[in-house]
Design a protein around this motif. Structure first.
Motif, PDB file in Angstrom:
ATOM      1  N   ARG A  52       0.836  -1.210   0.000  1.00 36.51           N
ATOM      2  CA  ARG A  52       0.000   0.000   0.000  1.00 36.51           C
ATOM      3  C   ARG A  52       0.868   1.257   0.000  1.00 36.51           C
ATOM      4  O   ARG A  52       0.542   2.254  -0.647  1.00 36.51           O
ATOM      5  N   ARG A  53       1.988   1.197   0.708  1.00 36.69           N
ATOM      6  CA  ARG A  53       2.916   2.337   0.726  1.00 36.69           C
ATOM      7  C   ARG A  53       3.457   2.588  -0.679  1.00 36.69           C
ATOM      8  O   ARG A  53       3.561   3.738  -1.114  1.00 36.69           O
ATOM      9  N   ARG A  54       3.772   1.513  -1.407  1.00 31.09           N
ATOM     10  CA  ARG A  54       4.244   1.659  -2.797  1.00 31.09           C
ATOM     11  C   ARG A  54       3.158   2.259  -3.680  1.00 31.09           C
ATOM     12  O   ARG A  54       3.448   3.101  -4.540  1.00 31.09           O
ATOM     13  N   GLN A  55       1.914   1.837  -3.474  1.00 28.48           N
ATOM     14  CA  GLN A  55       0.810   2.374  -4.271  1.00 28.48           C
ATOM     15  C   GLN A  55       0.641   3.878  -4.035  1.00 28.48           C
ATOM     16  O   GLN A  55       0.446   4.637  -4.981  1.00 28.48           O
ATOM     17  N   VAL A  56       0.709   4.306  -2.794  1.00 28.19           N
ATOM     18  CA  VAL A  56       0.604   5.732  -2.479  1.00 28.19           C
ATOM     19  C   VAL A  56       1.759   6.494  -3.121  1.00 28.19           C
ATOM     20  O   VAL A  56       1.565   7.543  -3.744  1.00 28.19           O
ATOM     21  N   GLY A  57       2.975   5.953  -3.021  1.00 29.65           N
ATOM     22  CA  GLY A  57       4.135   6.598  -3.647  1.00 29.65           C
ATOM     23  C   GLY A  57       3.978   6.707  -5.158  1.00 29.65           C
ATOM     24  O   GLY A  57       4.308   7.733  -5.757  1.00 29.65           O
ATOM     25  N   ASP A  58       3.454   5.661  -5.781  1.00 28.51           N
ATOM     26  CA  ASP A  58       3.228   5.685  -7.234  1.00 28.51           C
ATOM     27  C   ASP A  58       2.191   6.739  -7.618  1.00 28.51           C
ATOM     28  O   ASP A  58       2.359   7.452  -8.616  1.00 28.51           O
ATOM     29  N   ARG A  59       1.133   6.861  -6.820  1.00 27.39           N
ATOM     30  CA  ARG A  59       0.101   7.866  -7.112  1.00 27.39           C
ATOM     31  C   ARG A  59       0.643   9.281  -6.956  1.00 27.39           C
ATOM     32  O   ARG A  59       0.312  10.166  -7.749  1.00 27.39           O
ATOM     33  N   ARG A  87      11.810   9.659  -0.700  1.00 29.93           N
ATOM     34  CA  ARG A  87      11.587   8.492   0.166  1.00 29.93           C
ATOM     35  C   ARG A  87      10.128   8.053   0.170  1.00 29.93           C
ATOM     36  O   ARG A  87       9.833   6.860   0.201  1.00 29.93           O
ATOM     37  N   ILE A  88       9.211   9.011   0.089  1.00 33.66           N
ATOM     38  CA  ILE A  88       7.790   8.668   0.045  1.00 33.66           C
ATOM     39  C   ILE A  88       7.451   8.029  -1.301  1.00 33.66           C
ATOM     40  O   ILE A  88       6.780   6.992  -1.350  1.00 33.66           O
ATOM     41  N   GLU A  89       7.914   8.614  -2.387  1.00 30.81           N
ATOM     42  CA  GLU A  89       7.623   8.059  -3.717  1.00 30.81           C
ATOM     43  C   GLU A  89       8.227   6.668  -3.891  1.00 30.81           C
ATOM     44  O   GLU A  89       7.629   5.807  -4.537  1.00 30.81           O
ATOM     45  N   GLN A  90       9.387   6.438  -3.326  1.00 30.50           N
ATOM     46  CA  GLN A  90      10.059   5.140  -3.453  1.00 30.50           C
ATOM     47  C   GLN A  90       9.599   4.137  -2.393  1.00 30.50           C
ATOM     48  O   GLN A  90      10.105   3.012  -2.356  1.00 30.50           O
ATOM     49  N   ALA A  91       8.682   4.551  -1.528  1.00 28.75           N
ATOM     50  CA  ALA A  91       8.145   3.707  -0.454  1.00 28.75           C
ATOM     51  C   ALA A  91       9.213   3.285   0.550  1.00 28.75           C
ATOM     52  O   ALA A  91       9.098   2.255   1.189  1.00 28.75           O
ATOM     53  N   HIS A  92      10.234   4.113   0.709  1.00 26.36           N
ATOM     54  CA  HIS A  92      11.262   3.850   1.718  1.00 26.36           C
ATOM     55  C   HIS A  92      10.883   4.438   3.066  1.00 26.36           C
ATOM     56  O   HIS A  92      11.530   4.153   4.069  1.00 26.36           O
ATOM     57  N   MET A  96       3.988  10.843   6.980  1.00 20.88           N
ATOM     58  CA  MET A  96       3.118  11.335   8.049  1.00 20.88           C
ATOM     59  C   MET A  96       1.887  11.965   7.404  1.00 20.88           C
ATOM     60  O   MET A  96       1.946  12.479   6.278  1.00 20.88           O
ATOM     61  N   LEU A  97       0.786  11.923   8.105  1.00 20.52           N
ATOM     62  CA  LEU A  97      -0.464  12.459   7.579  1.00 20.52           C
ATOM     63  C   LEU A  97      -0.322  13.936   7.217  1.00 20.52           C
ATOM     64  O   LEU A  97      -0.808  14.375   6.164  1.00 20.52           O
ATOM     65  N   ASP A  98       0.351  14.696   8.051  1.00 19.87           N
ATOM     66  CA  ASP A  98       0.552  16.117   7.765  1.00 19.87           C
ATOM     67  C   ASP A  98       1.274  16.317   6.440  1.00 19.87           C
ATOM     68  O   ASP A  98       0.942  17.222   5.667  1.00 19.87           O
ATOM     69  N   ASN A  99       2.282  15.477   6.164  1.00 14.45           N
ATOM     70  CA  ASN A  99       3.014  15.588   4.902  1.00 14.45           C
ATOM     71  C   ASN A  99       2.138  15.207   3.718  1.00 14.45           C
ATOM     72  O   ASN A  99       2.252  15.799   2.643  1.00 14.45           O
ATOM     73  N   LEU A 100       1.255  14.226   3.901  1.00 13.20           N
ATOM     74  CA  LEU A 100       0.333  13.878   2.821  1.00 13.20           C
ATOM     75  C   LEU A 100      -0.610  15.039   2.521  1.00 13.20           C
ATOM     76  O   LEU A 100      -0.921  15.309   1.352  1.00 13.20           O
ATOM     77  N   PHE A 101      -1.068  15.741   3.567  1.00 16.06           N
ATOM     78  CA  PHE A 101      -1.899  16.931   3.353  1.00 16.06           C
ATOM     79  C   PHE A 101      -1.131  17.967   2.540  1.00 16.06           C
ATOM     80  O   PHE A 101      -1.663  18.559   1.597  1.00 16.06           O
ATOM     81  N   ARG A 102       0.116  18.206   2.895  1.00 14.73           N
ATOM     82  CA  ARG A 102       0.936  19.203   2.201  1.00 14.73           C
ATOM     83  C   ARG A 102       1.159  18.824   0.738  1.00 14.73           C
ATOM     84  O   ARG A 102       1.081  19.677  -0.151  1.00 14.73           O
ATOM     85  N   ILE A 103       1.447  17.548   0.501  1.00 11.86           N
ATOM     86  CA  ILE A 103       1.701  17.084  -0.868  1.00 11.86           C
ATOM     87  C   ILE A 103       0.438  17.206  -1.709  1.00 11.86           C
ATOM     88  O   ILE A 103       0.474  17.713  -2.840  1.00 11.86           O
TER      89      ILE A 103
END
Length: 116
Positions: A52-59, A87-92, A96-103
């Motif tokens: 799921r982390r990889r899927q989020v990074g891919d999106r 690191r988020i895109e590569q699923a490494h 954090m939720l706050d960073n997802l809001f920012r992105i």
């Protein structure tokens, strides 16, 4: 190893039990149990979490490329550093939720589109 320092109060007879003044617990080989921040490492996440982390990074990557942004520019718009975006895109890293809001805000997409 567990050690305690015991003391007898001067106003009590020696037949009374001593009071515990100070106790410490020390692992004989703490280096093998502790990570670089001094914490005992947790178990790795299960495979379905990593997937799921990889899927989020891919999106996030797909939305970034669709918006014609580099990782550097997205990081600047989101108030983050490029390494964190990578690191988020590569699923490494688990974002954090706050960073997802920012992105999501920087990309102009609903958060739900990134984490569905």
């Amino acid at each position: 190893m567990f050690t305690c320092q015991l003391t007898h109060r001067a106003d009590l007879p020696l037949s009374y039990p001593p009071e515990i003044e100070k106790c410490t617990v020390r692992d004989t080989d703490s280096r093998s149990l502790r990570g670089k921040r001094g914490r005992v490492p947790s178990a790795p996440p299960p495979d379905w979490i990593l997937q799921r982390r990889r899927q989020v990074g891919d999106r996030i990557r797909d939305a970034r490329l669709h918006a014609n942004l580099t990782q550097e520019k997205l990081a600047e718009l989101a108030g983050m550093d490029r390494q964190t975006i990578n690191r988020i895109e590569q699923a490494h890293a688990s974002p954090m939720l706050d960073n997802l809001f920012r992105i999501a805000d920087a990309l102009g997409v609903p958060l739900a589109d990134l984490v569905r």
